[in-house]
Design a protein around this motif. Sequence first.
Motif, PDB file in Angstrom:
ATOM      1  N   PRO A  57     -17.519  74.651   0.037  1.00  0.00           N
ATOM      2  CA  PRO A  57     -18.190  73.760   0.842  1.00  0.00           C
ATOM      3  C   PRO A  57     -19.225  72.650   0.267  1.00  0.00           C
ATOM      4  O   PRO A  57     -19.605  71.585   0.843  1.00  0.00           O
ATOM      5  CB  PRO A  57     -19.024  74.527   1.759  1.00  0.00           C
ATOM      6  CG  PRO A  57     -19.132  75.963   0.864  1.00  0.00           C
ATOM      7  CD  PRO A  57     -17.864  75.924  -0.057  1.00  0.00           C
TER       8      PRO A  57
ATOM      9  N   ARG B 223     -18.066  70.760  -2.166  1.00  0.00           N
ATOM     10  CA  ARG B 223     -17.258  69.521  -2.671  1.00  0.00           C
ATOM     11  C   ARG B 223     -15.973  69.271  -1.831  1.00  0.00           C
ATOM     12  O   ARG B 223     -15.333  68.255  -2.036  1.00  0.00           O
ATOM     13  CB  ARG B 223     -16.566  69.831  -4.216  1.00  0.00           C
ATOM     14  CG  ARG B 223     -15.714  70.867  -4.255  1.00  0.00           C
ATOM     15  CD  ARG B 223     -15.071  71.143  -5.618  1.00  0.00           C
ATOM     16  NE  ARG B 223     -14.016  72.285  -5.823  1.00  0.00           N
ATOM     17  CZ  ARG B 223     -12.743  72.085  -5.415  1.00  0.00           C
ATOM     18  NH1 ARG B 223     -12.368  70.739  -5.262  1.00  0.00           N
ATOM     19  NH2 ARG B 223     -12.091  73.234  -5.436  1.00  0.00           N
ATOM     20  N   ARG B 224     -15.776  69.822  -0.734  1.00  0.00           N
ATOM     21  CA  ARG B 224     -14.606  69.437  -0.070  1.00  0.00           C
ATOM     22  C   ARG B 224     -15.132  69.658   1.421  1.00  0.00           C
ATOM     23  O   ARG B 224     -15.423  70.692   1.951  1.00  0.00           O
ATOM     24  CB  ARG B 224     -13.381  70.902  -0.181  1.00  0.00           C
ATOM     25  CG  ARG B 224     -12.125  70.347   0.211  1.00  0.00           C
ATOM     26  CD  ARG B 224     -11.131  71.375  -0.561  1.00  0.00           C
ATOM     27  NE  ARG B 224     -11.426  72.478  -0.402  1.00  0.00           N
ATOM     28  CZ  ARG B 224     -10.541  73.574  -1.287  1.00  0.00           C
ATOM     29  NH1 ARG B 224      -9.810  73.264  -2.075  1.00  0.00           N
ATOM     30  NH2 ARG B 224     -11.055  74.814  -0.912  1.00  0.00           N
ATOM     31  N   TYR B 225     -14.962  68.616   2.154  1.00  0.00           N
ATOM     32  CA  TYR B 225     -15.520  68.578   3.522  1.00  0.00           C
ATOM     33  C   TYR B 225     -14.988  69.527   4.580  1.00  0.00           C
ATOM     34  O   TYR B 225     -15.723  70.363   5.159  1.00  0.00           O
ATOM     35  CB  TYR B 225     -15.030  66.975   4.215  1.00  0.00           C
ATOM     36  CG  TYR B 225     -15.934  66.836   5.479  1.00  0.00           C
ATOM     37  CD1 TYR B 225     -17.189  66.945   5.596  1.00  0.00           C
ATOM     38  CD2 TYR B 225     -14.989  66.653   6.565  1.00  0.00           C
ATOM     39  CE1 TYR B 225     -17.662  66.686   7.038  1.00  0.00           C
ATOM     40  CE2 TYR B 225     -15.368  66.417   7.757  1.00  0.00           C
ATOM     41  CZ  TYR B 225     -16.775  66.331   7.812  1.00  0.00           C
ATOM     42  OH  TYR B 225     -17.454  66.273   9.229  1.00  0.00           O
TER      43      TYR B 225
ATOM     44  N   LEU C  60     -16.836  72.637   4.565  1.00  0.00           N
ATOM     45  CA  LEU C  60     -17.945  72.553   5.194  1.00  0.00           C
ATOM     46  C   LEU C  60     -17.948  72.653   6.520  1.00  0.00           C
ATOM     47  O   LEU C  60     -18.834  73.196   7.164  1.00  0.00           O
ATOM     48  CB  LEU C  60     -18.877  71.224   4.427  1.00  0.00           C
ATOM     49  CG  LEU C  60     -20.179  70.989   5.274  1.00  0.00           C
ATOM     50  CD1 LEU C  60     -21.081  72.023   4.528  1.00  0.00           C
ATOM     51  CD2 LEU C  60     -20.455  69.450   4.671  1.00  0.00           C
ATOM     52  N   VAL C  61     -16.972  72.074   7.228  1.00  0.00           N
ATOM     53  CA  VAL C  61     -16.743  72.166   8.446  1.00  0.00           C
ATOM     54  C   VAL C  61     -16.563  73.604   8.905  1.00  0.00           C
ATOM     55  O   VAL C  61     -17.295  73.834   9.980  1.00  0.00           O
ATOM     56  CB  VAL C  61     -15.321  71.361   8.862  1.00  0.00           C
ATOM     57  CG1 VAL C  61     -15.045  71.682  10.308  1.00  0.00           C
ATOM     58  CG2 VAL C  61     -15.513  69.840   8.731  1.00  0.00           C
TER      59      VAL C  61
ATOM     60  N   ARG D 122     -19.868  75.435   8.813  1.00  0.00           N
ATOM     61  CA  ARG D 122     -20.851  75.025   9.998  1.00  0.00           C
ATOM     62  C   ARG D 122     -20.550  76.042  11.228  1.00  0.00           C
ATOM     63  O   ARG D 122     -21.277  76.270  11.955  1.00  0.00           O
ATOM     64  CB  ARG D 122     -20.732  73.668  10.326  1.00  0.00           C
ATOM     65  CG  ARG D 122     -21.359  72.823   9.233  1.00  0.00           C
ATOM     66  CD  ARG D 122     -21.168  71.216   9.594  1.00  0.00           C
ATOM     67  NE  ARG D 122     -21.902  70.476   8.690  1.00  0.00           N
ATOM     68  CZ  ARG D 122     -21.609  69.103   8.479  1.00  0.00           C
ATOM     69  NH1 ARG D 122     -20.793  68.522   9.087  1.00  0.00           N
ATOM     70  NH2 ARG D 122     -22.613  68.288   7.502  1.00  0.00           N
TER      71      ARG D 122
ATOM     72  N   ALA E 241     -11.519  65.984  12.330  1.00  0.00           N
ATOM     73  CA  ALA E 241     -11.974  66.484  11.125  1.00  0.00           C
ATOM     74  C   ALA E 241     -10.534  66.605  10.379  1.00  0.00           C
ATOM     75  O   ALA E 241     -10.522  66.305   9.292  1.00  0.00           O
ATOM     76  CB  ALA E 241     -12.689  67.678  11.108  1.00  0.00           C
TER      77      ALA E 241
ATOM     78  N   HIS F 188      -8.987  63.121   9.459  1.00  0.00           N
ATOM     79  CA  HIS F 188      -9.681  62.676   8.448  1.00  0.00           C
ATOM     80  C   HIS F 188      -9.577  63.223   7.295  1.00  0.00           C
ATOM     81  O   HIS F 188      -9.251  62.622   6.304  1.00  0.00           O
ATOM     82  CB  HIS F 188     -11.040  62.399   9.069  1.00  0.00           C
ATOM     83  CG  HIS F 188     -12.309  61.965   7.877  1.00  0.00           C
ATOM     84  ND1 HIS F 188     -12.368  60.660   7.765  1.00  0.00           N
ATOM     85  CD2 HIS F 188     -13.016  62.707   7.009  1.00  0.00           C
ATOM     86  CE1 HIS F 188     -13.190  60.611   6.561  1.00  0.00           C
ATOM     87  NE2 HIS F 188     -13.419  61.796   6.334  1.00  0.00           N
ATOM     88  N   SER F 189      -9.548  64.536   7.254  1.00  0.00           N
ATOM     89  CA  SER F 189      -9.800  65.239   5.982  1.00  0.00           C
ATOM     90  C   SER F 189      -8.471  64.943   5.254  1.00  0.00           C
ATOM     91  O   SER F 189      -8.337  65.057   3.925  1.00  0.00           O
ATOM     92  CB  SER F 189     -10.174  66.786   6.159  1.00  0.00           C
ATOM     93  OG  SER F 189     -11.325  66.740   6.520  1.00  0.00           O
TER      94      SER F 189
ATOM     95  N   GLU G  24      -7.847  63.076   1.845  1.00  0.00           N
ATOM     96  CA  GLU G  24      -7.369  63.649   0.648  1.00  0.00           C
ATOM     97  C   GLU G  24      -6.128  63.290  -0.098  1.00  0.00           C
ATOM     98  O   GLU G  24      -6.131  62.989  -1.339  1.00  0.00           O
ATOM     99  CB  GLU G  24      -6.990  65.262   1.045  1.00  0.00           C
ATOM    100  CG  GLU G  24      -6.153  66.126  -0.148  1.00  0.00           C
ATOM    101  CD  GLU G  24      -5.599  67.435   0.476  1.00  0.00           C
ATOM    102  OE1 GLU G  24      -5.719  68.380  -0.152  1.00  0.00           O
ATOM    103  OE2 GLU G  24      -4.933  67.335   1.479  1.00  0.00           O
TER     104      GLU G  24
END
Length: 376
Positions: A213, A215-217, A220-221, A224, A249, A252-253, A257
Amino acid sequence: DSDGALKQYAFRKTVIRSRVKGVYSEVNRILDGTAEEEIRKKYYGLEPVLHQMKELSQILASRRSQRGSLDLESTEAKILIGEDGRVKDILPRQSGESEGIIEEFMLVANEAAASFGLERELPFLFRIHENPSAEKLEALAELLKVLGLDAAQIKPGVRPSELQKILKAVKGTDMQMLVNSQLLRSMAKARYSEVNKGHFGLVLSKYSHFTSPIRRYPDLVIHRIMSESLKGMDSQEAQRRFGKFVQDAAVHSSAAEQRAMTVERSCEDCYKAEYMTAHLGENYEGIVSGVMERGIFVELPNTVEGMIRISEMPGHFEYDGKIEVKDRDSGRRFRIGDRIRVKVAGADVSSGNVDFVLEESFTGKKNEKSAKKPSA
């Protein structure tokens, strides 16, 4: 359990207290018995745990292999930058025992996180890898047949274990790099999705990215959403708060990437070209890594890749549309996987392109001397 099957997991909001700042290279020396006294003192009391970790990772790796998980090999570059900001050396990146341990543990943690999301019916981000397309499998099968490999099972619905058999059959041969790269190209690109579709390459029915989390979105999602669930958020509330969010997300991710990978490769190419400007006119041995109508690509042991243009090759070479070029007059041919000696002819830093020419003393291979091909 003792066979490495995931039986139980738990996620908690906790604080980590590190007993030691572990370094991969140091742990590798502890595991292979070459650690100096200073390193052993740093890890005092932890050596038994490290060896237990090694034992568990071997069990997990064996289990992954048994289910047919694909071990595709690729060479990553380690670019060393001097104090003047210029490249002073390029080496193939080495991965040791400790890196393998963490990789196996992360796979299990990611699988457990996906289980958490599914069992609690949460909106979630999954890391998915869909089955290869029929068109790409057809092209792969055709290539394998040219190489003399058994491609009978390479068709829609193929199991990863069948592909793994082929990888094992060519391991250690001149065809290893060729088959690895072509098989990788036949795969669908892994991506993020709010819908769980499983992971073909890892042979897992559920998988996510949870372990990074910082370094990689996508991770983190997930953190949360999981954090809110652990606080008591139910499935209905989760859908209201995060349902649309995970859809956005995922798109987008996946796009970010792909952009990041493109930028990273471009930067590496420029650094490699910069390095080769100091080696113009020098000779190297490399391996033919790709063939196309306008030339052949050659990869050096340090991972630098350059092109020999067919227009600059002596003779009348023609591309077969698959894996080799052949001189219609002499019968000389160059095929993906062949070892070849080249001279560095040019390097353009801005484009990242490196140009090779055939070393004058090298005459290529003739068809009648082609190596015997193993069968899968």
